[in-house]
Design an enzyme around this catalytic site. Sequence first.
Site, PDB file in Angstrom:
ATOM      1  N   GLU A  12     -26.324  17.115  18.831  1.00  0.00           N
ATOM      2  CA  GLU A  12     -27.296  16.343  18.600  1.00  0.00           C
ATOM      3  C   GLU A  12     -28.043  15.941  20.032  1.00  0.00           C
ATOM      4  OE1 GLU A  12     -26.827  13.415  15.768  1.00  0.00           O
ATOM      5  OE2 GLU A  12     -26.364  14.838  14.044  1.00  0.00           O
ATOM      6  N   GLU A  25     -21.875  19.598  10.844  1.00  0.00           N
ATOM      7  CA  GLU A  25     -21.766  18.153  10.508  1.00  0.00           C
ATOM      8  C   GLU A  25     -22.342  17.976   9.196  1.00  0.00           C
ATOM      9  OE1 GLU A  25     -21.788  15.577  13.766  1.00  0.00           O
ATOM     10  OE2 GLU A  25     -22.533  14.068  12.579  1.00  0.00           O
TER      11      GLU A  25
HETATM   12  C1  GAL Z   1     -24.172  12.306  13.600  1.00  0.00           C
HETATM   13  C2  GAL Z   1     -23.642  12.370  14.912  1.00  0.00           C
HETATM   14  C3  GAL Z   1     -22.061  11.667  14.627  1.00  0.00           C
HETATM   15  C4  GAL Z   1     -22.056  10.225  14.029  1.00  0.00           C
HETATM   16  C5  GAL Z   1     -22.719  10.702  12.543  1.00  0.00           C
HETATM   17  C6  GAL Z   1     -22.730   9.554  11.566  1.00  0.00           C
HETATM   18  O1  GAL Z   1     -25.696  12.252  13.608  1.00  0.00           O
HETATM   19  O2  GAL Z   1     -23.566  13.682  15.297  1.00  0.00           O
HETATM   20  O3  GAL Z   1     -21.528  11.338  15.728  1.00  0.00           O
HETATM   21  O4  GAL Z   1     -22.925   9.357  14.434  1.00  0.00           O
HETATM   22  O5  GAL Z   1     -24.338  11.329  12.816  1.00  0.00           O
HETATM   23  O6  GAL Z   1     -23.274   9.878  10.304  1.00  0.00           O
END
Ligand code: GAL
Length: 800
Positions: free
Chosen positions: A436, A511
């Site tokens: 990200e 993720e």
């Molecule tokens: C994502 C990020 C993670 C964490 C997560 C929480 O965007 O990559 O590190 O912050 O969100 O939902």
Amino acid sequence: MLRKEMLLLLTGLTLAISTTAQRIHTKFDADWKFKQGHAADPSRDFNYGIRNIFSKSGDASGTCIMPDYDDSNWETVQLPHDWAVGLPFQYIKDNDLDGHGYKAIGGLFPENSIGWYRKTFDVNKADSGHRYVVRLDGVYRDSKVWINGYYLGGNFSGYTSTSYDITDFIRFNKKNVLTVRADATQNEGWFYEGAGIYRHVWLDILNNVHIANEGGVFVRTAVKGNTAIVNVATAVVNKHIHTANATVYTVITDRSGQILAQSKEQPLSMAVNEEKTVTQELKISKPELWSPESPYLYRAIAIIKADGQIIDSEKVRFGVRTITIDKNKGLFVNGIPVKVKGVCCHQDHAGMGCALPNHLQYYRISLLKEMGANAYRTSHNPPTPELLDACDSLGMLVMDEPRLLNSGTEYENQFRQLILRDRNHPSIFIWSIGNEEFATQYTNIGTRIAQRQVLLQQQLDPDRTSTYAANQGNHFTGVNEVIPVRGFNYNLHGIDGYHRDHPSQPVIGTEVASTVTTRSIYIKDTVKGYVPDYDSTYPSWASTAEQWWKLASDREWFMGGFAWTGFDYRGEPTPYSWPNINSHFGIMDMCGFPKNVYYYYQSWWSGKDVLHIAPHWNWQGKDGQPVLVWVNTNADNVELFLNGKSLGKKDMPRNGHLRWTVNYAPGMLEAVAYKGSKKITAQVSTTGNASRIILTPSKTTLLHDGDDAVVVNVSVADEQGREVPDAGNNIRFVLDGDASIIGVGNGDPSSHEPDKCAPGAWQRNLFGGKAQVIIRAGRGQGKVSLKASGEGLQAAVLSL
Ligand code: GAL
């Protein structure tokens, strides 16, 4: 002292491999001196910044860097050590403190953000003539290292390993002092990151001709029919002051040490400082393949000889397995399709901060395996090597990731080091080049950086590929144009369109989820900052567990994904802020206690029979009021009974869950499920008050190596022996024997109780009926006993 360690170690190594007595690889974790400095006041930072310590070699007079500095009033600490976890919680509005778990560290707290460490050791004159190399696996962060007043170098990163050759600076028959200054003023991430020497330090004693440091032995495997071809590339370096001749050969053994193959000895001649690499091919017939289900590990031992004597050797554990990624069918391990049932994780744990004993790495990976997870993403930083060892041993696929996406000198080096250090681990199936990068990912700078990093990865590790964790939905421009495997962080709605438009790019959920839940809490509490423990609440960018997993499991081309996160972690207290000090994203809490959503994943990820009812059934004062009941199972149907009366039977939707709204009456709620003709039952009962303490250890023996640890889970039971799920008793702990308590926790995301207590004053309140104590072994033999007591409770004693 060093001599004694050498001898001890020599005996150990001789037992393991009789031929490798020359290299001594020893932990350098014991008895460091520690004191906090000051980031804004040099006079409180041992004069760092006001003395000319870099103007003459070896002269850092007037600071604590010189070997004769008197550190007797400094604290004695054992590594790994994280000083941030012992700091107070501090609420300040509108800054990055929340991300780091409201610990009073960083630019606003200069008095808490510098740590100085000193390690004193002796080297006997008789041991001169070797090379001495110190390796620090992780210092948070911006570390600077000196030996006997001589500056050795520094490491900007809080996550990569660094090695320093200290040979030239050793004072034989006199005390030697290694000094480390860690500066945690500037964060690297947006999550809790700890502070100090929070990973192991090693001392290697080597021959002048030795295998090169990081990545000196590189093992690659390929499977051809019934044979594994094993290529071992060994880099040898000559640090003599003259030309040196040596021979190199490789031995492969099975995991019991039985020799399976041995190469010829290959002669080498090296000029001063020259490094040469020898590649040898060996074969294993009918190899046992490594897989998450059967993580078989072989050993490759690279051996260096000179004048007929073994002068160095290094043993590498490796696995024989094939990884294929198919754009239409996803991931294959050894030719068998494997859906990625993964979790992202940060590295901290309750009571420990980021400084985890090795046992905790195995403990955490075992908990994830038990849930049915088969993959782990090291979000968002290089992990400690022991985490990867645990994944190799226990069978957990890994996505390994650097701190950020940047091909500049500093970060390119970080990525290079990560690959060189980790590429022998069979558990790693893919690299991530970053996560990200809002400022970069859409741009053509992003394209160029990504291209560089992917090329570097392919050069250093041609048998794997890379992805990038992009929260860009269907966007193709920028990083995504050049990334071999397209990673999706959330935003899965348009994924079919993406696959249609870019059919040659395999797709993985780098993720997903980010469901927020608080263990044992079923009613939203905005004051305490608790979220109900149902799979129903998630931030705007995220989804429930059920939404992403249904989508992933329905699409053959979608490789699977990594749920954010396996465990709660300090910092990022979404959706609330203070008094929350840790996240709610975990499928398990900070201690590794399962939340309700755990049973959703376990139902559909593990091969086990799962039947779980939530919530508990202690709703005193709520008689007749509706309670939302969730049942997670992989059975075909479930009938729910309250005190023997049926509340209806329901078919179980695949990859789903079941719900009932039940008017509360104390007693027993029972689920009866059928999986084919197999009957499975589960109950929750209204319990009485807590009457006794129960201690459940992760194991009952400890190695007396000063490093081994045991996790002890604490709960309370009523008179009938039923665990009381909503108990909040205060429990006190006393330890006898040569071991120490090193941390306590309870998984409460709003607890401001200390994780580190004063000696003799260890205690913790239960949260949702549970707490945890972590004990580290000492170096002496004998019994260790832990006594847990609480007011009005029968105490418990655990013998280890
Ligand atoms: C994502 C990020 C993670 C964490 C997560 C929480 O965007 O990559 O590190 O912050 O969100 O939902």
